[in-house]
Write a protein that holds these residues in place. Structure first.
Motif, PDB file in Angstrom:
ATOM      1  N   LEU A   1     -14.701  -7.807   3.798  1.00 52.81           N
ATOM      2  CA  LEU A   1     -15.557  -7.377   2.694  1.00 52.81           C
ATOM      3  C   LEU A   1     -15.031  -6.093   2.060  1.00 52.81           C
ATOM      4  CD1 LEU A   1     -19.214  -8.089   3.902  1.00 52.81           C
ATOM      5  CD2 LEU A   1     -17.976  -9.210   2.039  1.00 52.81           C
ATOM      6  N   ALA A   2     -14.560  -5.166   2.899  1.00 53.65           N
ATOM      7  CA  ALA A   2     -14.015  -3.915   2.367  1.00 53.65           C
ATOM      8  C   ALA A   2     -12.786  -4.179   1.509  1.00 53.65           C
ATOM      9  CB  ALA A   2     -13.680  -2.967   3.511  1.00 53.65           C
ATOM     10  N   ILE A   3     -11.933  -5.113   1.945  1.00 51.20           N
ATOM     11  CA  ILE A   3     -10.739  -5.470   1.166  1.00 51.20           C
ATOM     12  C   ILE A   3     -11.156  -6.099  -0.166  1.00 51.20           C
ATOM     13  CG2 ILE A   3      -8.773  -7.048   1.070  1.00 51.20           C
ATOM     14  CD1 ILE A   3      -8.588  -6.585   4.180  1.00 51.20           C
TER      15      ILE A   3
ATOM     16  N   GLN B   1       1.193  -2.386   5.908  1.00 51.03           N
ATOM     17  CA  GLN B   1       0.569  -1.562   6.943  1.00 51.03           C
ATOM     18  C   GLN B   1       1.116  -1.904   8.325  1.00 51.03           C
ATOM     19  OE1 GLN B   1      -1.219  -3.437   4.660  1.00 51.03           O
ATOM     20  NE2 GLN B   1      -1.651  -1.742   3.258  1.00 51.03           N
ATOM     21  N   ARG B   2       1.411  -3.161   8.539  1.00 47.97           N
ATOM     22  CA  ARG B   2       1.967  -3.544   9.840  1.00 47.97           C
ATOM     23  C   ARG B   2       3.370  -2.962  10.025  1.00 47.97           C
ATOM     24  NH1 ARG B   2       3.793  -9.525  11.809  1.00 47.97           N
ATOM     25  NH2 ARG B   2       4.349  -8.976  13.953  1.00 47.97           N
TER      26      ARG B   2
ATOM     27  N   ILE C   1       6.635   8.545   5.674  1.00 49.86           N
ATOM     28  CA  ILE C   1       7.046   7.298   5.032  1.00 49.86           C
ATOM     29  C   ILE C   1       6.482   7.314   3.621  1.00 49.86           C
ATOM     30  CG2 ILE C   1       6.743   4.777   5.018  1.00 49.86           C
ATOM     31  CD1 ILE C   1       6.744   4.890   8.089  1.00 49.86           C
ATOM     32  N   HIS C   2       7.318   6.994   2.655  1.00 48.96           N
ATOM     33  CA  HIS C   2       6.927   7.045   1.249  1.00 48.96           C
ATOM     34  C   HIS C   2       6.492   5.653   0.793  1.00 48.96           C
ATOM     35  CE1 HIS C   2       8.419  11.178   0.544  1.00 48.96           C
ATOM     36  NE2 HIS C   2       9.214  10.866   1.551  1.00 48.96           N
ATOM     37  N   ILE C   3       5.413   5.617   0.035  1.00 45.45           N
ATOM     38  CA  ILE C   3       4.869   4.327  -0.389  1.00 45.45           C
ATOM     39  C   ILE C   3       4.700   4.264  -1.902  1.00 45.45           C
ATOM     40  CG2 ILE C   3       3.706   3.871   1.802  1.00 45.45           C
ATOM     41  CD1 ILE C   3       1.071   4.791   0.507  1.00 45.45           C
ATOM     42  N   HIS C   4       4.847   3.064  -2.417  1.00 48.60           N
ATOM     43  CA  HIS C   4       4.598   2.768  -3.829  1.00 48.60           C
ATOM     44  C   HIS C   4       3.105   2.969  -4.108  1.00 48.60           C
ATOM     45  CE1 HIS C   4       4.148   0.209  -7.415  1.00 48.60           C
ATOM     46  NE2 HIS C   4       5.458   0.269  -7.575  1.00 48.60           N
ATOM     47  N   GLY C   5       2.779   3.354  -5.336  1.00 45.16           N
ATOM     48  CA  GLY C   5       1.385   3.594  -5.687  1.00 45.16           C
ATOM     49  C   GLY C   5       0.471   2.403  -5.459  1.00 45.16           C
ATOM     50  N   ALA C   6       1.025   1.182  -5.569  1.00 44.46           N
ATOM     51  CA  ALA C   6       0.208  -0.013  -5.369  1.00 44.46           C
ATOM     52  C   ALA C   6      -0.263  -0.166  -3.934  1.00 44.46           C
ATOM     53  CB  ALA C   6       1.001  -1.252  -5.788  1.00 44.46           C
ATOM     54  N   MET C   7       0.345   0.592  -3.005  1.00 48.54           N
ATOM     55  CA  MET C   7      -0.016   0.494  -1.584  1.00 48.54           C
ATOM     56  C   MET C   7      -1.131   1.466  -1.189  1.00 48.54           C
ATOM     57  SD  MET C   7       2.280  -1.604  -0.284  1.00 48.54           S
ATOM     58  CE  MET C   7       3.930  -2.253  -0.504  1.00 48.54           C
ATOM     59  N   GLU C   8      -1.373   2.475  -2.006  1.00 50.43           N
ATOM     60  CA  GLU C   8      -2.177   3.605  -1.552  1.00 50.43           C
ATOM     61  C   GLU C   8      -3.593   3.220  -1.149  1.00 50.43           C
ATOM     62  OE1 GLU C   8      -2.024   6.917  -4.197  1.00 50.43           O
ATOM     63  OE2 GLU C   8       0.184   6.962  -4.259  1.00 50.43           O
TER      64      GLU C   8
ATOM     65  N   ASP D   1      -5.099   3.461   2.635  1.00 52.58           N
ATOM     66  CA  ASP D   1      -6.259   4.298   2.909  1.00 52.58           C
ATOM     67  C   ASP D   1      -7.364   3.489   3.584  1.00 52.58           C
ATOM     68  OD1 ASP D   1      -4.993   6.488   1.795  1.00 52.58           O
ATOM     69  OD2 ASP D   1      -6.054   6.364  -0.135  1.00 52.58           O
ATOM     70  N   LEU D   2      -7.565   2.261   3.134  1.00 46.45           N
ATOM     71  CA  LEU D   2      -8.594   1.411   3.721  1.00 46.45           C
ATOM     72  C   LEU D   2      -8.292   1.134   5.196  1.00 46.45           C
ATOM     73  CD1 LEU D   2     -10.175  -1.702   2.072  1.00 46.45           C
ATOM     74  CD2 LEU D   2      -9.372  -1.852   4.422  1.00 46.45           C
ATOM     75  N   TYR D   3      -7.030   0.833   5.503  1.00 42.77           N
ATOM     76  CA  TYR D   3      -6.652   0.596   6.901  1.00 42.77           C
ATOM     77  C   TYR D   3      -6.927   1.837   7.752  1.00 42.77           C
ATOM     78  CZ  TYR D   3      -4.442  -4.046   6.973  1.00 42.77           C
ATOM     79  OH  TYR D   3      -4.220  -5.402   6.963  1.00 42.77           O
ATOM     80  N   VAL D   4      -6.561   2.998   7.239  1.00 44.17           N
ATOM     81  CA  VAL D   4      -6.807   4.238   7.981  1.00 44.17           C
ATOM     82  C   VAL D   4      -8.304   4.433   8.196  1.00 44.17           C
ATOM     83  CG1 VAL D   4      -6.611   6.756   7.886  1.00 44.17           C
ATOM     84  CG2 VAL D   4      -4.657   5.323   7.230  1.00 44.17           C
TER      85      VAL D   4
END
Length: 332
Positions: free
Chosen positions: A57-59, A179-180, A194-201, A205-208
């Motif tokens: 649901l959060a996703i 995330q995996r 680790i650097h991430i693309h903006g589409a990952m942010e 954050d949700l996983y964290v």
């Protein structure tokens, strides 16, 4: 005598359970949807109500905005009409679930997407004995036997350490795979940012927020090439060969996907470092699961149905392929 499983109806747009007046993973808006996990080919917006795990649901809310959702925890049982519904872990991505349906003396398990190997970002697959098991077959061919995940991560780190003036750009599906990969890198002792693309942010954050440790993540955008030398950058597969990646310092282009077992796919995408890391069951995991569960019938969907149906038939296990639409070959 009624046919086994006669109380659920496979349709091109999903599986309908009339006695519960609910659809499982429908590809078009429905009054009531039971959703196995958050990938877009299973979780669509626009339903009247959604029943799913809190993670799913959060996703969906992150991707589609507010949902008229009811969170169902793993192991919790809900009655819909005369159908008992339960969600158990599928081991695919955060919040992913198999949906266990019971009516009368019959039990049907709709697995959604699943895998059997360990994953630090989600709960492990829970086998549930059943009369009918509805299985995916994304990698339902004997050629697909995924290697040890840790060994693939070690290959990534070896490439990074051997090329300190370059960066490693890892293409990974934004939900689950990215995330995996990050969590697996941490598990192998890589604790640098680790650097991430903006589409990952947002999804990271949700996983964290759901308790998954990802370590220090930094945006990859807006940095000079020199600042990314010797670093790992994670981006959606679509970013590997577009303008966004051209400012990186001579990147070693990697892709984390079960499809990297197919060399032609790696060549087509100009992947220098193919990493066979999948969030789906490989051939052995599929067949081992069917052997373990020993259902009376197997229903096979979205993938290489024919080979898995044939495997079942040679073992006196009744099987049929379902024609469900809207299922995609994700970059996995």
């Amino acid at each position: 005598m009624q046919r086994l499983g006669s109380w659920i109806e496979p349709h091109p747009e999903g599986i309908y359970v009339p006695a519960a007046d609910a659809w499982i993973d429908p590809s078009s808006p429905k009054a009531r949807a039971l959703v196995t996990h958050g990938h877009a080919d299973h979780a669509r917006g626009g339903h009247g109500s959604v029943l799913a795990t809190p993670g799913t649901l959060a996703i969906m809310e992150t991707r589609y905005g507010p949902q008229n959702g009811q969170a169902i925890g793993y192991g919790e049982t809900l009655a819909l009409g005369d159908v008992s519904v339960r969600f158990v872990p599928a081991g695919h991505v955060l919040g992913s679930a198999q949906i266990v349906l019971e009516r009368g003396a019959e039990r049907i398990v709709v697995s959604g997407d699943y895998k059997r190997r360990p994953d630090p970002t989600c709960d492990p697959f829970e086998p549930v004995p059943c009369d009918i098991f509805v299985t995916e077959a994304t990698f339902g061919l004997p050629v697909f036997r995924h290697p040890d995940t840790g060994a693939e991560i070690d290959r990534l780190l070896a490439a990074l350490h051997a090329n300190p003036d370059r960066c490693v750009l890892v293409g990974a599906y934004a939900l689950g795979k990215a995330q995996r990969v990050i969590a697996e890198l941490r598990g192998r002792g890589h604790h640098d940012p680790i650097h991430i693309h903006g589409a990952m942010e947002r999804l990271c954050d949700l996983y964290v927020d759901h308790g998954v440790e990802l370590g220090e993540l930094r945006p990859a955008t807006g940095l000079k090439a020199a600042e990314l030398r010797g670093r790992i950058v994670v981006a959606p597969p679509s970013a590997l060969n577009d303008r966004w990646s051209r400012r990186l310092p001579d990147p070693i282009t990697a892709m984390a996907s079960g499809w990297m077992r197919v060399r032609q796919r790696a060549r087509q995408k100009n992947v220098e470092l193919p990493l066979v890391i999948s969030d789906h069951a490989d051939w052995d995991e599929l067949t081992d699961t069917l052997t373990e569960l020993a259902p009376s019938e197997v229903w096979v969907t979205h993938g290489r149905e024919e080979a898995l149906v044939h495997w079942c038939m040679t073992r006196q296990m009744r099987a049929r392929a379902l024609d469900l639409g809207g299922r995609e070959d994700e970059d996995d």
